[in-house]
Design a protein around this motif. Structure first.
Motif, PDB file in Angstrom:
ATOM      1  N   CYS A 418      66.828   1.842  45.242  1.00  0.00           N
ATOM      2  CA  CYS A 418      66.618   2.465  43.932  1.00  0.00           C
ATOM      3  C   CYS A 418      65.667   3.649  44.050  1.00  0.00           C
ATOM      4  CB  CYS A 418      66.072   1.426  42.948  1.00  0.00           C
ATOM      5  SG  CYS A 418      65.816   2.066  41.284  1.00  0.00           S
ATOM      6  N   SER A 419      64.620   3.510  44.845  1.00  0.00           N
ATOM      7  CA  SER A 419      63.648   4.598  45.013  1.00  0.00           C
ATOM      8  C   SER A 419      64.289   5.793  45.715  1.00  0.00           C
ATOM      9  CB  SER A 419      62.437   4.092  45.809  1.00  0.00           C
ATOM     10  OG  SER A 419      61.788   3.048  45.118  1.00  0.00           O
ATOM     11  N   ALA A 420      65.100   5.517  46.737  1.00  0.00           N
ATOM     12  CA  ALA A 420      65.786   6.609  47.432  1.00  0.00           C
ATOM     13  C   ALA A 420      66.766   7.314  46.501  1.00  0.00           C
ATOM     14  CB  ALA A 420      66.531   6.058  48.649  1.00  0.00           C
ATOM     15  N   ALA A 421      67.497   6.540  45.698  1.00  0.00           N
ATOM     16  CA  ALA A 421      68.433   7.141  44.747  1.00  0.00           C
ATOM     17  C   ALA A 421      67.696   8.009  43.740  1.00  0.00           C
ATOM     18  CB  ALA A 421      69.226   6.046  44.032  1.00  0.00           C
ATOM     19  N   THR A 422      66.544   7.535  43.292  1.00  0.00           N
ATOM     20  CA  THR A 422      65.758   8.303  42.318  1.00  0.00           C
ATOM     21  C   THR A 422      65.234   9.587  42.939  1.00  0.00           C
ATOM     22  OG1 THR A 422      65.098   6.241  41.246  1.00  0.00           O
ATOM     23  CG2 THR A 422      63.809   8.202  40.729  1.00  0.00           C
ATOM     24  N   LEU A 423      64.751   9.518  44.180  1.00  0.00           N
ATOM     25  CA  LEU A 423      64.285  10.726  44.859  1.00  0.00           C
ATOM     26  C   LEU A 423      65.416  11.737  44.978  1.00  0.00           C
ATOM     27  CD1 LEU A 423      61.893  12.086  46.319  1.00  0.00           C
ATOM     28  CD2 LEU A 423      62.734  11.048  48.442  1.00  0.00           C
ATOM     29  N   ASP A 424      66.603  11.263  45.283  1.00  0.00           N
ATOM     30  CA  ASP A 424      67.780  12.131  45.358  1.00  0.00           C
ATOM     31  C   ASP A 424      68.031  12.815  44.016  1.00  0.00           C
ATOM     32  OD1 ASP A 424      70.298  13.276  45.769  1.00  0.00           O
ATOM     33  OD2 ASP A 424      71.097  11.547  46.824  1.00  0.00           O
ATOM     34  N   VAL A 425      67.987  12.032  42.935  1.00  0.00           N
ATOM     35  CA  VAL A 425      68.224  12.587  41.599  1.00  0.00           C
ATOM     36  C   VAL A 425      67.154  13.607  41.233  1.00  0.00           C
ATOM     37  CG1 VAL A 425      68.240  12.010  39.138  1.00  0.00           C
ATOM     38  CG2 VAL A 425      69.530  10.602  40.742  1.00  0.00           C
ATOM     39  N   LEU A 439      56.982  16.763  51.658  1.00  0.00           N
ATOM     40  CA  LEU A 439      56.771  17.296  53.000  1.00  0.00           C
ATOM     41  C   LEU A 439      55.571  16.677  53.720  1.00  0.00           C
ATOM     42  CD1 LEU A 439      57.695  19.211  55.202  1.00  0.00           C
ATOM     43  CD2 LEU A 439      56.353  21.036  54.099  1.00  0.00           C
ATOM     44  N   PRO A 440      54.387  16.552  53.088  1.00  0.00           N
ATOM     45  CA  PRO A 440      53.273  15.926  53.821  1.00  0.00           C
ATOM     46  C   PRO A 440      53.596  14.501  54.275  1.00  0.00           C
ATOM     47  CG  PRO A 440      52.486  17.037  51.841  1.00  0.00           C
ATOM     48  CD  PRO A 440      53.973  17.038  51.768  1.00  0.00           C
ATOM     49  N   TYR A 441      54.329  13.770  53.442  1.00  0.00           N
ATOM     50  CA  TYR A 441      54.723  12.411  53.805  1.00  0.00           C
ATOM     51  C   TYR A 441      55.624  12.441  55.036  1.00  0.00           C
ATOM     52  CZ  TYR A 441      57.110   7.900  53.465  1.00  0.00           C
ATOM     53  OH  TYR A 441      57.641   6.669  53.737  1.00  0.00           O
ATOM     54  N   GLU A 455      61.492   5.023  59.803  1.00  0.00           N
ATOM     55  CA  GLU A 455      62.795   4.872  59.160  1.00  0.00           C
ATOM     56  C   GLU A 455      62.748   5.354  57.710  1.00  0.00           C
ATOM     57  OE1 GLU A 455      66.071   2.950  56.997  1.00  0.00           O
ATOM     58  OE2 GLU A 455      63.907   2.829  56.633  1.00  0.00           O
ATOM     59  N   ALA A 456      61.683   5.009  56.983  1.00  0.00           N
ATOM     60  CA  ALA A 456      61.570   5.419  55.581  1.00  0.00           C
ATOM     61  C   ALA A 456      61.479   6.934  55.454  1.00  0.00           C
ATOM     62  CB  ALA A 456      60.355   4.759  54.940  1.00  0.00           C
ATOM     63  N   ALA A 457      60.812   7.567  56.396  1.00  0.00           N
ATOM     64  CA  ALA A 457      60.704   9.031  56.367  1.00  0.00           C
ATOM     65  C   ALA A 457      62.068   9.679  56.588  1.00  0.00           C
ATOM     66  CB  ALA A 457      59.706   9.502  57.421  1.00  0.00           C
ATOM     67  N   VAL A 458      62.865   9.118  57.492  1.00  0.00           N
ATOM     68  CA  VAL A 458      64.212   9.651  57.714  1.00  0.00           C
ATOM     69  C   VAL A 458      65.064   9.461  56.461  1.00  0.00           C
ATOM     70  CG1 VAL A 458      66.304   9.462  59.105  1.00  0.00           C
ATOM     71  CG2 VAL A 458      64.065   9.241  60.195  1.00  0.00           C
ATOM     72  N   LEU A 459      64.910   8.312  55.807  1.00  0.00           N
ATOM     73  CA  LEU A 459      65.621   8.069  54.554  1.00  0.00           C
ATOM     74  C   LEU A 459      65.220   9.099  53.500  1.00  0.00           C
ATOM     75  CD1 LEU A 459      67.358   6.430  52.579  1.00  0.00           C
ATOM     76  CD2 LEU A 459      65.430   4.839  52.316  1.00  0.00           C
ATOM     77  N   ALA A 460      63.926   9.362  53.387  1.00  0.00           N
ATOM     78  CA  ALA A 460      63.446  10.342  52.404  1.00  0.00           C
ATOM     79  C   ALA A 460      63.995  11.732  52.707  1.00  0.00           C
ATOM     80  CB  ALA A 460      61.920  10.356  52.394  1.00  0.00           C
ATOM     81  N   LEU A 461      64.019  12.090  53.976  1.00  0.00           N
ATOM     82  CA  LEU A 461      64.543  13.408  54.364  1.00  0.00           C
ATOM     83  C   LEU A 461      66.019  13.523  53.986  1.00  0.00           C
ATOM     84  CD1 LEU A 461      64.145  16.123  55.766  1.00  0.00           C
ATOM     85  CD2 LEU A 461      64.651  14.992  57.953  1.00  0.00           C
ATOM     86  N   GLY A 462      66.774  12.469  54.195  1.00  0.00           N
ATOM     87  CA  GLY A 462      68.180  12.492  53.803  1.00  0.00           C
ATOM     88  C   GLY A 462      68.357  12.516  52.301  1.00  0.00           C
ATOM     89  N   ALA A 463      67.481  11.809  51.583  1.00  0.00           N
ATOM     90  CA  ALA A 463      67.608  11.716  50.128  1.00  0.00           C
ATOM     91  C   ALA A 463      67.425  13.066  49.444  1.00  0.00           C
ATOM     92  CB  ALA A 463      66.605  10.702  49.578  1.00  0.00           C
ATOM     93  N   VAL A 464      66.564  13.924  49.985  1.00  0.00           N
ATOM     94  CA  VAL A 464      66.319  15.223  49.340  1.00  0.00           C
ATOM     95  C   VAL A 464      67.285  16.301  49.813  1.00  0.00           C
ATOM     96  CG1 VAL A 464      63.864  14.691  49.016  1.00  0.00           C
ATOM     97  CG2 VAL A 464      64.589  15.973  51.056  1.00  0.00           C
ATOM     98  N   TRP A 500      73.019   8.531  58.941  1.00  0.00           N
ATOM     99  CA  TRP A 500      73.248   8.891  57.535  1.00  0.00           C
ATOM    100  C   TRP A 500      72.564  10.204  57.175  1.00  0.00           C
ATOM    101  CZ3 TRP A 500      69.592   9.206  53.528  1.00  0.00           C
ATOM    102  CH2 TRP A 500      70.132   9.400  52.248  1.00  0.00           C
ATOM    103  N   SER A 501      71.312  10.341  57.586  1.00  0.00           N
ATOM    104  CA  SER A 501      70.550  11.544  57.243  1.00  0.00           C
ATOM    105  C   SER A 501      71.162  12.787  57.896  1.00  0.00           C
ATOM    106  CB  SER A 501      69.090  11.375  57.684  1.00  0.00           C
ATOM    107  OG  SER A 501      68.289  12.412  57.169  1.00  0.00           O
ATOM    108  N   LEU A 502      71.594  12.672  59.150  1.00  0.00           N
ATOM    109  CA  LEU A 502      72.251  13.806  59.805  1.00  0.00           C
ATOM    110  C   LEU A 502      73.538  14.178  59.066  1.00  0.00           C
ATOM    111  CD1 LEU A 502      71.790  12.974  63.596  1.00  0.00           C
ATOM    112  CD2 LEU A 502      70.949  15.020  62.414  1.00  0.00           C
ATOM    113  N   GLY A 503      74.261  13.177  58.612  1.00  0.00           N
ATOM    114  CA  GLY A 503      75.472  13.451  57.849  1.00  0.00           C
ATOM    115  C   GLY A 503      75.190  14.262  56.596  1.00  0.00           C
ATOM    116  N   ARG A 504      74.022  14.020  55.994  1.00  0.00           N
ATOM    117  CA  ARG A 504      73.654  14.756  54.771  1.00  0.00           C
ATOM    118  C   ARG A 504      73.366  16.231  55.067  1.00  0.00           C
ATOM    119  NH1 ARG A 504      73.387  12.271  49.569  1.00  0.00           N
ATOM    120  NH2 ARG A 504      71.241  12.895  49.205  1.00  0.00           N
TER     121      ARG A 504
END
Length: 926
Positions: A418-425, A439-441, A455-464, A500-504
């Motif tokens: 849910c948090s990743a989806a929200t960051l994407d939105v 970016l600092p994160y 792993e969470a940082a890679v998820l965040a990078l893909g989400a944005v 997943w993140s590379l795909g984005r």
């Protein structure tokens, strides 16, 4: 004296109920289940069950301890609820009276689970018998919850409130109906508001949850107290009960959708409140409910911008919440190499055929193909929320499976997703500011030694990626090589999310124009993802395949030069993958075929790919749901290979015919036998679509396609006619797509069957039936039927005269109906024009009625061969009855003037000759 049980039947029943839930003695459990099934024939069985539920202590005759008696009561409640559900109308009035009078005692039990079970039974009785079937119930429950006598125990208040919640959930509409001038909700809603002030936490929470049932539907009784409810939500906001605060979050989420005007003035306070609740790491359910508030606001057109001033508060808590919990880490860590393990049946996700896209005007044969969305349902970065489709009531449990203990966090909607989806939105709304906070994160965590932070940082990078691409691009030359290096991370979960993140970011890499940059970034990215498709961890395989399908969508024809290594890797995947990952592999193959098309049609690639596909095709049973994606994949491959698909067409064509015939036979049997389960119509949809693809691939005038259609057993067009009348919209949609393809490619074989087929087609064009359905798929069927009628008209020419009147009436009704989607109006106009190619004399008397709407619809249609045919037919009708054009000469002359010279349109010269002749005729009349 009321009904009383006999000791011996009660003792036997109690023993069977206990054994039926025993997981230790399977034989005893099987025997108990059989005896309970036989006991259902007893007229007093439901009385016995109710007696056991309502008895707090074990009757002396049973001689059992309290723990065993709890098991017996639980089993009795489940059985009683199911009996009421299945046989309500067969239960005697006396037995129903006994159940109603006694089951309320179960709500007073000190055991929460028994109270819940009793509530399930009460709810089922109301569900089956209606509100009026137990008219005094609501008043009794309200009295118990409200403790009107001052002597109702807290447990009883809780049990009654839980039952009231379930009844409101199941009977929302019935409670808002008028019964002799009164609506039950008008009395219930104010009482529920009072119950939110109860000293009992569960009563407060369930009272709020019951009010929340009615918020999305804006019930009049609820709206009348909405301002009071808002005040109460604010007063309860910091209630000590986590359960109360969870429901408060859910109430605000629903209010966002229905009354944003009530939310906007309080946004600052709500932001602070939700941030605090989301940081409640000891209660993930509460944190998730708070996080869903951001997602709901971010997707709301009127409210999304109001989050802008608070991004510095919201984004950090989202990033914190994207790290796996300690419990999840223990479950996931060291995922292991499981590529050689066979998939379990429960690991397989349900598969559904993708319905064939409605035919559109922009392609010569009217075909539209939708591509993959580039994400897999189980990839770490996929944050699709799955709705709970569990049919169990509260307190009931599914059969225990020790292998599934805890479940995989990747397979459920949770705080992290849910948090990743929200960051994407938020990134898609606010762009740069979101990345500045993120970016600092990223800098701190992308290279963190703890893999969950990494792993969470890679998820965040893909989400944005989608929302912040412009501001991320300057950093990608450094980020992408590092992400590629993470594909070799020791933790499978990190490799998975990296895919997943590379795909984005594959679109950025795919569209690099500098050759050196392409070699530096795109080729290593592509190679890295392809390599991970053969990872020894199944979830990494799946994520890599999903990411590569995403890359294919972004790169499209740019992959042409890389077809050979891609296909080689796909073939290795076919050899390595177990059943589950075959589904996403089919997506990869079909997406490549869709975008590189003829590049696949080389002998070398055909000899690589087709043996792998055919081998899998031969292994998959006719009843397997794996056929859906496999048949769809073969459809794309057939289209890409064109005539070179011919050597493989025969056996595949024949098997599709067999599958269709079997499915239709099974359906006819099931229709006449209620005990038989109806077959899955997706087998029809995918088989029909593949037949279309084969006929298209073999080409116009192909002797092979004519042979396949002519020699099919049972008869090809007999089966197609059955499918054209199928109750399923998806089946009919694909059927009319296939019919149109037959009109184009095998018309000689189709023509003898037109007297049987055309009446079915004309009836399908009855727009009144579709309007009654109120479904989008119904219009898609009509769209394809219009298109196929146009193809038949063009090829049948003068022979259409016999069908002209009926077809005209249906097409005009669609053309002039303002409630019909524009694309369907346009397709109807094209079909009407094409009908005029041969049936111009039959349409001429009607010209005055349809000329204006025809020209209006055609103005919006692109310049295709189909439009050229339509104007040819219309011009012939005009030539036959030019006087009818008196009121629309100017629109017609404008259409002629706008029409291009027609290079590339095969019938343009004929069309312009017709335009010239018609113009001369009309000018003379003028």
């Amino acid at each position: 004296m009321g009904w009383q049980p006999q000791e011996e039947p009660l003792r036997q029943l109690a023993g069977y109920l206990r054994d039926s839930l025993s997981g230790h003695d399977r034989n005893a459990q099987k025997h108990a289940t059989l005896m309970l099934s036989q006991a259902k024939s007893s007229p007093d069985i439901n009385n016995y069950l109710t007696f056991l539920i309502a008895s707090r202590d074990p009757p002396p005759s049973l001689n059992i301890n309290q723990n065993d008696f709890h098991t017996i009561r639980s089993s009795a409640a489940i059985m009683l609820k199911n009996d009421v559900k299945m046989f309500y109308n067969s239960i005697s009035a006396g037995s129903l009276d006994y159940i109603r009078s006694s089951i309320l005692i179960g709500l007073q039990d000190t055991n929460l689970q028994i109270r819940s079970y009793a509530g399930n039974v009460i709810t089922e009785i109301v569900r089956q018998g209606g509100i009026l079937g137990w008219p005094q119930l609501l008043a009794e429950l309200l009295a118990l919850v409200g403790n009107e006598g001052g002597n109702v125990a807290p447990d009883t208040q809780d049990g009654a409130m839980s039952a009231l919640l379930k009844i409101c959930e199941d009977n929302r509409k019935a409670l808002d109906k008028d019964y002799q001038g009164q609506r039950p909700l008008e009395h219930i809603i104010p009482r529920l508001l009072d119950f939110t002030r109860s000293p009992i936490p569960r009563v407060r929470a369930n009272a709020l949850a019951t009010l929340n049932v009615f918020i999305p539907h804006q019930t009049k009784a609820l709206l009348a107290i909405l301002d009071q409810l808002l005040i109460q939500l604010i007063q309860l906001a910091y209630d000590q009960s986590d359960e109360v605060r969870r429901v408060i979050c859910r109430c605000f989420v629903n209010l966002v959708d229905v009354r944003p005007d009530k939310i906007a003035p309080h946004m600052e306070g709500l932001v602070d409140y939700m941030v605090i609740q989301q940081r409640q790491t000891n209660d993930e359910e509460l944190a998730l409910d708070a996080a869903e508030f951001w997602l709901c606001v971010g997707e709301h057109d009127q409210l999304r911008e109001t989050l802008g001033p608070y991004l510095n508060k919201i984004v950090p808590v989202l990033l914190e919440s994207m790290v796996y919990s300690d419990e999840d880490v223990m479950m996931l860590e060291g995922g292991g190499e499981d590529a050689e393990e066979e998939d379990r049946a429960e690991d397989m996700k349900p598969q559904f055929a993708k319905s064939k896209g409605a035919r559109i005007m922009s392609t010569p044969n009217g075909d539209q193909v939708s591509g993959l969305n580039g994400s897999s349902n189980s990839a770490s970065g996929d944050y699709t929320k799955l709705e709970d489709d569990n049919d169990l009531d509260e307190g009931e449990i599914e059969e225990y499976d020790e292998d599934d203990e805890g479940g995989n966090p990747e397979d459920r909607w949770n705080l992290r997703k849910c948090s990743a989806a929200t960051l994407d939105v938020l990134a898609s709304i606010f762009h740069g500011p979101v990345f500045e906070i993120t970016l600092p994160y990223l800098m701190e965590n992308l290279r963190h030694e703890d893999w969950p932070r990494r792993e969470a940082a890679v998820l965040a990078l893909g989400a944005v990626a989608d929302g912040c691409m412009v501001v991320v691009v300057p950093h990608l030359p450094q980020l992408v090589p590092y992400l590629i290096s993470l594909l070799s991370d020791s933790e499978p979960v990190v490799r998975q999310i990296t895919c997943w993140s590379l795909g984005r970011y594959s679109e950025w890499a795919a569209h690099l124009t500098d050759l050196a940059a392409k070699r530096q970034f795109f080729e290593p990215m592509m190679e890295g993802i392809l390599t991970k498709m053969l990872d020894n961890n199944k979830r990494v395989q799946e994520a890599a395949a999903s990411a590569f399908a995403n890359l294919e969508e972004k790169a499209m024809a740019k992959l042409t030069d890389y077809c050979e290594p891609i296909v080689q890797q796909f073939v290795k995947c076919f050899q390595k993958y177990k059943d589950r990952n075959m589904f996403i592999l089919y997506d990869c193959v079909q997406t490549l075929a869709e975008h590189v098309g003829p590049a696949l049609a080389t002998d070398k690639l055909i000899n690589l790919l087709m043996p792998a596909l055919i081998e899998r095709w031969s292994k998959v049973a006719d009843q397997s749901r794996e056929l859906f994606p496999l048949l769809e994949c073969l459809s794309y491959v057939a289209n890409a290979m064109d005539v070179k698909f011919a050597p493989f067409a025969g056996p595949i064509f024949t098997r599709c015919i067999t599958i269709i015939h079997q499915n239709l036979q099974e359906y006819l049997v099931a229709v006449n036998n209620e005990a038989m389960e109806k077959p899955d119509k997706d087998f029809l949809v995918t088989s029909l679509d593949l037949l279309s693809a084969i006929i298209q691939a073999l080409g116009n005038g192909s002797q092979r396609s004519k042979e396949l259609v002519s020699t099919a057993q049972p008869g090809f067009f007999d089966l197609l006619t059955f499918c054209m009348e199928d109750p399923s919209n998806d089946v009919r949609q694909s059927s009319y797509a296939l019919l149109g393809d037959c009109a184009i490619y095998v018309f000689d074989q189709l023509q003898p069957f037109l007297p049987k087929i055309m009446p079915v087609l004309i009836e399908q064009l009855n727009i009144d039936k579709v309007m009654d359905e109120e479904t989008e798929t119904g219009f898609s069927v009509v769209n394809n039927a219009c298109w196929s009628s146009g193809e038949i008209s063009t090829n049948h020419g003068l022979g259409m005269a016999v069908f002209a009147e009926g077809l005209y009436q249906r097409l005009v009704a669609i053309l002039v109906n303002p409630q019909v989607p524009t694309s369907v109006n346009e397709n109807a106009a094209i079909a009407l024009g094409r009908l005029g190619v041969g049936a111009f004399r039959d349409l001429a008397p009607h010209l005055q009625d349809f000329a204006v709407p025809f020209l209006a619809a055609m103005e919006k249609v692109g310049y295709t061969d189909e439009k050229a045919f339509a104007f040819q037919g219309f011009s012939r009708v005009v030539s036959t009855n030019p006087q009818a054009m008196e009121k629309c000469l100017i629109p017609f002359f404008e259409a002629i003037a706008r029409y291009p010279d027609g290079q590339g349109h095969i019938h343009s010269e004929l069309l312009h000759d017709l335009f010239q002749k018609v113009s001369i005729t009309l000018r003379v009349l003028k």
